[in-house]
Structure formats: structure tokens, C-alpha cells
Scaffold this motif. Structure first.
Motif, PDB file in Angstrom:
ATOM      1  N   THR A 181      10.080  27.163  37.770  1.00  0.00           N
ATOM      2  CA  THR A 181      10.054  27.711  36.416  1.00  0.00           C
ATOM      3  C   THR A 181      11.114  27.046  35.553  1.00  0.00           C
ATOM      4  N   LEU A 227      11.194  35.248  42.229  1.00  0.00           N
ATOM      5  CA  LEU A 227       9.833  34.786  42.502  1.00  0.00           C
ATOM      6  C   LEU A 227       9.436  33.679  41.531  1.00  0.00           C
ATOM      7  N   ASN A 228       9.846  33.815  40.278  1.00  0.00           N
ATOM      8  CA  ASN A 228       9.583  32.764  39.295  1.00  0.00           C
ATOM      9  C   ASN A 228      10.271  31.463  39.699  1.00  0.00           C
ATOM     10  N   LEU A 267      11.108  30.548  42.709  1.00  0.00           N
ATOM     11  CA  LEU A 267      10.452  30.005  43.900  1.00  0.00           C
ATOM     12  C   LEU A 267       9.141  29.302  43.554  1.00  0.00           C
ATOM     13  N   ARG A 268       8.480  29.760  42.491  1.00  0.00           N
ATOM     14  CA  ARG A 268       7.227  29.118  42.072  1.00  0.00           C
ATOM     15  C   ARG A 268       7.502  27.830  41.303  1.00  0.00           C
ATOM     16  N   LYS A 312       5.177  38.104  49.452  1.00  0.00           N
ATOM     17  CA  LYS A 312       6.406  37.411  49.062  1.00  0.00           C
ATOM     18  C   LYS A 312       7.441  38.364  48.480  1.00  0.00           C
TER      19      LYS A 312
END
Length: 443
Positions: A140, A134-135, A137-138, A190
Motif C-alpha cells: 500500500t 493488512l494493508n 501486507l498487501r 489473515k
């Protein structure tokens, strides 16, 4: 699993058995497994549960299930009822973000009130993998690969060494009861989409895909730690601190390997993001002297051959100095107001000022200089704009914002810390001096 858990928490000294902790429990499989392991490891704890009121009857049944388990086990039980939808609407954030904020704020408040030794969370290895993806995908940097820490502040995650399959096997073998959250099966969120669709597709590529990912993340985390150590050494050598500002010569960043990352790690505590770090680097390489970059708390100025970081200027309320005052304070600088006979030797340092007292009219005023302000600098005959005067002295843009002037009847007598006005200087005819002397402010 019990032996592995006990060995792990003892080797890492994760818990102090003489203290009481707070177990955050949803009543799900993971937290019920953790509660059982803590009991067998003889770690005292109380239970904290948030009823988010998102699943109507199901939410109430989760609460009742945990209450019964706590009562039958002789464990103190705490519950918090939250109107999650209303909170999310008020904050204009997602329901998930609202739930996260509600639970962590309440957990910490409860921990502090009860003087408990920490907040125990049931995140496990699969949660860790999901968090890292998830990191990514954001968007990072390398620290996004770190995922969740086993211990950070009051938060403790002792299950990170176990996978979901191990936890499920344990609760089934030990016939532990738990509550199934029906929302976990939905793919609207998500994390759930990643859990039920994305990661299974990735794992299907090879039998060792999951273990290879974990090994890769571990190596990247270790690389990140090595970079942190190198950055700290680089920063200590290259970044200079003076008068509340930090400076970095362009020669120490321009073409340096990993320059964007070095800039980001330097500037992120002051509110700058990775995109800004890249823009700053490009400006350094193209030589855009005078360019300013701003965060919520700081300004970064590309000033000729260096980068200068300084706090954003704060509003300054003008100060009036009466004839009876003995000192005044500018931000963190204190000045003594001393009256002397004219025959005293003149202090020529820029930080102090000796003025002809009889040429001044009280009250004196101190304020931030303004566009259009002019004065005759000491030793000159013609007036000069203060803006041009500061340019001539090559005062950095970030420092110009902080420059103050001393006025007598609206006329500039001193550009504080730089130059007195020629009209206010001491002469052979001066009988009394006003000495403004900078001292250490111990207030």
C-alpha cells in the motif's frame, strides 16, 4: 466510557439525535457495547443483522439472541439470510470477501429503503491497527496507513477512539450479554492470525509498542494530508486540460522529488496503479517517446516532451449524411451543414470545412480513419497516407485514434479538424459550397 463517548460524538457532530440510524450488529461484544452506548447517548437506531449461515446452529442462535434483545428494548430489528458459500462460489471470491460484499450491499439497500441517516459500525481501535497492517501486507501507499475513516459516506465508526480492552472492561462492568463467534479464535484467516499471533508478538517488544504504533500512524496520516494538499497545488499548476485530454510536460515530472507518487496520484482516478506509475516515470527518464500505457478506461502516451492522458477510444459507428440533413454530431462536437453560393468568403480554419458541393456525391460518410486511407491534402499534388499526414502534423498517438474522415463515394474529402482534400476545394469555378461548421453542442 459513556461520558467519553457522548463528548466525542457531540464534539465531532457525528450524529443528529433527531434522525434514526442503522446499527449493524453481529451480536458480538463490540456491537453490543455500541448499542448500549448509543442508547445512553439517546441516539435512535434500528438494528440490522446478517445471518451468513456459516456456523449452522450458532448462526441461528446469534440471530435469535439479537431478536430478543431488540424486542425487549423496543428497537426495530431487520435480518437478512444469505447463502454465503453459494455467493462466494458464484463470484469466485473468498468466503470473507463474499460476506463483506453481502453485508455492505444489504446495509446500504436497507438504509435507503428506510431513509435512515447512516450505517453505524462497531469497528474500534484494534480493528484499525489490524486493517493498517493488512494493508501494508498487501502492498500500500501512504493512504493505506489511514485505515478506516470515522465517517465515510453513509458509514459511521464512532468506536475508533476505544481499544478492545476498554470495550471488554465496559461490557463486563455493565454485565452486558453478547454472543461469542467461535470462528474468531481460528487462525485460518489473515486478520485472525494477525490478531492472535502477529500483533501480540509485536506488542511484546515493549510496553508502549501499541501506543507508539498509533502515534506513528497518526503522524503518517497527517503527512499524507499535507502531501495531498501539495499534490493538488502541483496538479493545478502543471497539468493542462484541452479537448478532453490532459497534458503534463516532462520537465515538470522527470527529476522532480517524489515524481512516482505525483504521477500515481494524478493517474489513479483513471485506473492506473503504482507499478504503472513507476514504469511511466522510468520511460520519461529514458525518453521512450511514443510509448503507450493503458488502464481499463484511459491511454497515457509519452509524446516527445510531454505525457498525454486521454480516454480509451470508443467504437464509432459510421454516420451517413443525406442531402437534406442540416447537422451532425461527432461525440461531443456538433456541426452545422450549410449550403452557400460559391462567391462566399472561404473559412480557412481547420475545425471547419468549405467544400465544392457539386463535386460531392450523397450520401456522405463519416468514419474513423483506417490504415491504408490516402488523400491529396489541400495545396499538394500527390496522395499521402493519412497515417503519414498525422505523423507530419505531430498528432499524438492517443489523439490519432479519434480522428475521423468525411468520404464521398469512398474518397476522402476531409480529414475532419485537420485538412480538406485538394480535389474537394472551392475554386473560381465553384457555384455552390457545402459549409460544415463546428458549433457548441448543447444536447
Amino acid at each position: 466510557m459513556v461520558d467519553t463517548f457522548i463528548r466525542h460524538i457531540r464534539n465531532k457532530s457525528i450524529f443528529d439525535p433527531s434522525k434514526i440510524y442503522l446499527l449493524a450488529s453481529s451480536g458480538g461484544m463490540d456491537s453490543m457495547c455500541l448499542g448500549n452506548l448509543l442508547t445512553k447517548a439517546e441516539i435512535p437506531f434500528e438494528i440490522a443483522h446478517v445471518n451468513f449461515q456459516l456456523r449452522a446452529k450458532e448462526s441461528d442462535e446469534d440471530e435469535e439472541f439479537l431478536r430478543k434483545w431488540a424486542n425487549s428494548s423496543g428497537i426495530t430489528f431487520h435480518v437478512h439470510h444469505a447463502d454465503t458459500y453459494a455467493f462466494a462460489s458464484h463470484r469466485n471470491i473468498s468466503t470473507q470477501m463474499a460476506a463483506r460484499e453481502i453485508r455492505y450491499d444489504w446495509f446500504e439497500k436497507l438504509r435507503a429503503e428506510r431513509n435512515l441517516a447512516g450505517i453505524i459500525l462497531a469497528h474500534h481501535e484494534d480493528d484499525q491497527i489490524e486493517t493498517i497492517f493488512l494493508n501494508l501486507l498487501r502492498g500500500t501507499g501512504i493512504e493505506g496507513i489511514y485505515g478506516m475513516a470515522e465517517r465515510r459516506g453513509w458509514l459511521i465508526r464512532p468506536l475508533l477512539i476505544f481499544g478492545r480492552y476498554e470495550i471488554k472492561d465496559y461490557v463486563l462492568k455493565n454485565q452486558l450479554e453478547w454472543r461469542e463467534d467461535s470462528s474468531n479464535e481460528k487462525t485460518d484467516y489473515k486478520r485472525n492470525k494477525l490478531r492472535h499471533i502477529g500483533l501480540p508478538a509485536l506488542y511484546a517488544n515493549s510496553e508502549d509498542a501499541r501506543s507508539n504504533l498509533l502515534n506513528s500512524f497518526a503522524r503518517l496520516k497527517d503527512t499524507g494530508k499535507a502531501f495531498n494538499a501539495l499534490f493538488e497545488n502541483w496538479a493545478a499548476q502543471k497539468i493542462k486540460v484541452s479537448e478532453g485530454m490532459q497534458t503534463l510536460p516532462l520537465t515538470d515530472i522527470g527529476r522532480t522529488a517524489g515524481a512516482a507518487s505525483l504521477l500515481y496520484f494524478w493517474l489513479r482516478p483513471y485506473g492506473f496503479n503504482s507499478d504503472q506509475a513507476q514504469d511511466i516515470l522510468e520511460s520519461c527518464q529514458t525518453g521512450e517517446s511514443g510509448k503507450l500505457f493503458e488502464s481499463t478506461s484511459h491511454l497515457l502516451n509519452l509524446d516527445r516532451d510531454q505525457l498525454i492522458l486521454a480516454p480509451l477510444p470508443v467504437d464509432f459507428n459510421s454516420i451517413l449524411i443525406s442531402e437534406s440533413d442540416i447537422d451532425f454530431i461527432l461525440t461531443e462536437e456538433k456541426y452545422e451543414i450549410i449550403k452557400l453560393e460559391g462567391k462566399e468568403a472561404i473559412d480557412k480554419t481547420r475545425q471547419n470545412a468549405m467544400l465544392d458541393l457539386e463535386r460531392l456525391s450523397f450520401p456522405l460518410e463519416i468514419r474513423t480513419w483506417q490504415e491504408g486511407d490516402r488523400f491529396i491534402p489541400l495545396g499538394m499534388k500527390n496522395t499521402k497516407k493519412i497515417s503519414d499526414f498525422l505523423i507530419d502534423l505531430k498528432v499524438p498517438v492517443v489523439k490519432k485514434h479519434t480522428v475521423k474522415v468525411l468520404l464521398s463515394e469512398g474518397q476522402v474529402a476531409w480529414v475532419i479538424g485537420y485538412r480538406i482534400a485538394d480535389w474537394a476545394k472551392s475554386t473560381a469555378a465553384t457555384r455552390k459550397l457545402l459549409y460544415l461548421k463546428k458549433t457548441i453542442n448543447n444536447a
